[in-house]
Design a protein around this motif. Structure first.
Motif, PDB file in Angstrom:
ATOM      1  N   PHE A 151      -0.208   5.737  -2.892  1.00 53.27           N
ATOM      2  CA  PHE A 151       0.351   4.430  -2.506  1.00 53.27           C
ATOM      3  C   PHE A 151      -0.051   3.532  -3.654  1.00 53.27           C
ATOM      4  N   GLY A 152      -1.164   2.497  -3.238  1.00 50.34           N
ATOM      5  CA  GLY A 152      -1.632   1.484  -4.444  1.00 50.34           C
ATOM      6  C   GLY A 152      -2.284   0.383  -3.846  1.00 50.34           C
ATOM      7  N   ILE A 153      -3.555   0.816  -3.390  1.00 49.76           N
ATOM      8  CA  ILE A 153      -4.470  -0.051  -2.825  1.00 49.76           C
ATOM      9  C   ILE A 153      -4.995  -1.258  -3.704  1.00 49.76           C
ATOM     10  N   ALA A 154      -5.413  -0.809  -5.083  1.00 46.87           N
ATOM     11  CA  ALA A 154      -5.768  -1.853  -5.932  1.00 46.87           C
ATOM     12  C   ALA A 154      -5.105  -2.977  -6.207  1.00 46.87           C
ATOM     13  N   PRO A 155      -3.680  -2.739  -6.457  1.00 49.15           N
ATOM     14  CA  PRO A 155      -2.890  -3.827  -6.906  1.00 49.15           C
ATOM     15  C   PRO A 155      -2.695  -4.797  -5.278  1.00 49.15           C
ATOM     16  N   ILE A 156      -2.736  -4.165  -4.281  1.00 48.62           N
ATOM     17  CA  ILE A 156      -2.626  -5.078  -2.951  1.00 48.62           C
ATOM     18  C   ILE A 156      -3.871  -5.725  -2.860  1.00 48.62           C
ATOM     19  N   SER A 168       3.849  -0.775 -12.228  1.00 50.81           N
ATOM     20  CA  SER A 168       4.920   0.277 -12.529  1.00 50.81           C
ATOM     21  C   SER A 168       5.395   0.698 -11.341  1.00 50.81           C
ATOM     22  N   ASN A 169       6.731   0.836 -11.342  1.00 49.48           N
ATOM     23  CA  ASN A 169       7.684   1.043 -10.219  1.00 49.48           C
ATOM     24  C   ASN A 169       7.876   2.633 -10.284  1.00 49.48           C
ATOM     25  N   ILE A 170       6.677   3.289  -9.774  1.00 48.76           N
ATOM     26  CA  ILE A 170       6.649   4.724  -9.948  1.00 48.76           C
ATOM     27  C   ILE A 170       5.860   5.270  -8.598  1.00 48.76           C
ATOM     28  N   ASP A 171       6.292   6.449  -8.179  1.00 48.13           N
ATOM     29  CA  ASP A 171       5.418   7.203  -7.270  1.00 48.13           C
ATOM     30  C   ASP A 171       5.499   6.186  -5.884  1.00 48.13           C
ATOM     31  N   GLY A 172       4.207   6.107  -5.398  1.00 47.94           N
ATOM     32  CA  GLY A 172       3.929   5.500  -4.047  1.00 47.94           C
ATOM     33  C   GLY A 172       3.472   3.795  -4.348  1.00 47.94           C
ATOM     34  N   ILE A 173       3.615   3.427  -5.593  1.00 49.27           N
ATOM     35  CA  ILE A 173       3.334   1.943  -5.810  1.00 49.27           C
ATOM     36  C   ILE A 173       4.383   0.913  -5.211  1.00 49.27           C
ATOM     37  N   PRO A 174       5.746   1.351  -5.218  1.00 46.72           N
ATOM     38  CA  PRO A 174       6.691   0.312  -4.631  1.00 46.72           C
ATOM     39  C   PRO A 174       6.331   0.230  -3.130  1.00 46.72           C
ATOM     40  N   SER A 175       5.750   1.290  -2.420  1.00 47.60           N
ATOM     41  CA  SER A 175       5.589   0.980  -1.050  1.00 47.60           C
ATOM     42  C   SER A 175       4.332  -0.014  -0.877  1.00 47.60           C
ATOM     43  N   ALA A 176       3.743  -0.196  -1.753  1.00 41.05           N
ATOM     44  CA  ALA A 176       2.415  -1.203  -1.916  1.00 41.05           C
ATOM     45  C   ALA A 176       2.869  -2.660  -2.247  1.00 41.05           C
ATOM     46  N   ILE A 177       3.614  -2.652  -3.483  1.00 39.65           N
ATOM     47  CA  ILE A 177       4.063  -3.758  -4.082  1.00 39.65           C
ATOM     48  C   ILE A 177       5.399  -3.986  -3.696  1.00 39.65           C
ATOM     49  N   HIS A 178       6.036  -4.984  -3.333  1.00 32.36           N
ATOM     50  CA  HIS A 178       7.563  -5.283  -2.879  1.00 32.36           C
ATOM     51  C   HIS A 178       7.892  -6.148  -3.966  1.00 32.36           C
ATOM     52  N   ASN A 179       8.678  -5.974  -4.827  1.00 37.67           N
ATOM     53  CA  ASN A 179       9.071  -6.742  -6.040  1.00 37.67           C
ATOM     54  C   ASN A 179       9.655  -8.074  -5.523  1.00 37.67           C
ATOM     55  N   GLY A 180       8.852  -9.404  -5.985  1.00 36.10           N
ATOM     56  CA  GLY A 180       9.354 -10.505  -5.920  1.00 36.10           C
ATOM     57  C   GLY A 180       8.587 -11.022  -4.443  1.00 36.10           C
ATOM     58  N   LYS A 181       7.701 -10.164  -4.038  1.00 38.10           N
ATOM     59  CA  LYS A 181       7.121 -10.573  -2.756  1.00 38.10           C
ATOM     60  C   LYS A 181       5.805 -10.621  -2.983  1.00 38.10           C
ATOM     61  N   ASN A 182       4.793  -9.700  -3.359  1.00 37.11           N
ATOM     62  CA  ASN A 182       3.398  -9.822  -3.511  1.00 37.11           C
ATOM     63  C   ASN A 182       3.234  -9.265  -4.862  1.00 37.11           C
ATOM     64  N   GLY A 183       4.175  -9.259  -5.910  1.00 37.94           N
ATOM     65  CA  GLY A 183       3.816  -8.885  -7.422  1.00 37.94           C
ATOM     66  C   GLY A 183       5.260  -8.524  -7.853  1.00 37.94           C
ATOM     67  N   TYR A 218       2.069 -12.771   2.328  1.00 39.19           N
ATOM     68  CA  TYR A 218       2.934 -11.498   2.423  1.00 39.19           C
ATOM     69  C   TYR A 218       2.181 -10.273   2.639  1.00 39.19           C
ATOM     70  N   THR A 219       1.053  -9.990   1.906  1.00 35.05           N
ATOM     71  CA  THR A 219       0.454  -8.749   1.801  1.00 35.05           C
ATOM     72  C   THR A 219      -0.178  -8.679   3.244  1.00 35.05           C
ATOM     73  N   LEU A 220      -0.783  -9.726   3.848  1.00 35.78           N
ATOM     74  CA  LEU A 220      -1.489  -9.776   5.056  1.00 35.78           C
ATOM     75  C   LEU A 220      -0.518  -9.708   6.325  1.00 35.78           C
ATOM     76  N   ALA A 221       0.814 -10.142   5.992  1.00 35.20           N
ATOM     77  CA  ALA A 221       1.723  -9.732   7.094  1.00 35.20           C
ATOM     78  C   ALA A 221       2.427  -8.103   7.248  1.00 35.20           C
ATOM     79  N   GLU A 222       2.263  -7.613   5.886  1.00 33.58           N
ATOM     80  CA  GLU A 222       2.473  -6.547   5.884  1.00 33.58           C
ATOM     81  C   GLU A 222       1.715  -5.394   6.017  1.00 33.58           C
TER      82      GLU A 222
END
Length: 241
Positions: A151-156, A168-183, A218-222
């Motif tokens: 996943f990607g707790i640290a960037p959240i 990086s757009n790799i593995d589970g990170i895109p499920s945590a950081i949504h491009n243009g929304k929270n990073g 956005y992060t709080l809402a998601e």
């Protein structure tokens, strides 16, 4: 393992991995919930300077938190990106792990000790200082066979603290950081893309989207536990019926 009624994966990438085992039950994606216990306005850049033992006036401070392991991409980032950024860039690495010595030796070899600071493990308080006063959080993961980022707790956590996030757009990170929304998601190991994005930020930090407040909202809402708990409740209710 293949015969449970329902499987919960923490990211779209984790769901792909589960499917490789040809499970019979349904698979849902529910990300980890987050607790908003790091955000604060109690600290200033002076606190950051004292923590880093540096004068951070007129410096752009990048920060990474987490274990020092190969897939996190510290070595790649230092060798290929930091060496191409303006000297006003300062990189703080918080955490410990098996890559510590390798990272330290690389910093000495490149003679950039004045631009990169290895903090080791930090306290909860020091983590708050970093995430609420640094300019940018980076997660420059690289592909490593057999070792994926679920996943990607640290960037959240950084997005909650209104930091600009590049990951990086790799593995589970895109499920945590949504491009243009929270990073901002960048291709892994693409030096030019990373250098251009970070230089653009350094030259025009206030014009970058999303804004810190928008990313936090956005992060709080998601990912807040109220939202995540409801998703679990729906899965359990469906399974029972």
């Amino acid at each position: 393992f293949r015969s449970f009624t329902h499987y919960i994966a923490i990211s779209d990438y984790a769901r792909q991995l589960v499917r490789q085992y040809h499970v019979r039950g349904k698979i849902s994606v529910i990300p980890p919930g987050i607790t908003d216990d790091l955000t604060t306005n109690s600290y200033t850049r002076n606190d950051l300077g004292r923590l880093l033992y540096r004068n951070v006036t007129n410096r752009i401070v990048f920060v990474t938190t987490g274990r020092l392991i190969a897939r996190k991409g510290h070595v790649w980032f230092i060798k290929n990106v930091m060496t191409r950024l303006p000297r006003t860039a300062l990189y703080a690495i918080a955490g410990d792990g098996p890559e510590r010595d390798r990272i330290s030796m690389l910093i000495k070899f490149l003679k950039i000790e004045d631009r990169i600071i290895m903090l080791g493990r930090v306290s909860h308080t020091d983590k708050k200082i970093l995430l609420n006063t640094a300019d940018v959080f980076i997660q420059p993961n690289i592909p490593v066979t057999g070792d994926a980022e679920g996943f990607g707790i640290a960037p959240i956590e950084a997005a909650l603290c209104e930091r600009k996030v590049f990951a990086s757009n790799i593995d589970g990170i895109p499920s945590a950081i949504h491009n243009g929304k929270n990073g901002t998601l960048l291709p892994p190991k693409e030096t030019t893309a990373w250098v251009n994005a970070l230089i653009k930020f350094m030259e025009h930090p206030l014009s970058q989207e999303p804004s810190g407040k928008d990313a936090r909202a956005y992060t709080l809402a998601e990912f807040s536990w109220d939202v995540i708990a409801k998703k679990y409740q729906d899965v359990f209710s469906d399974a029972v019926q």
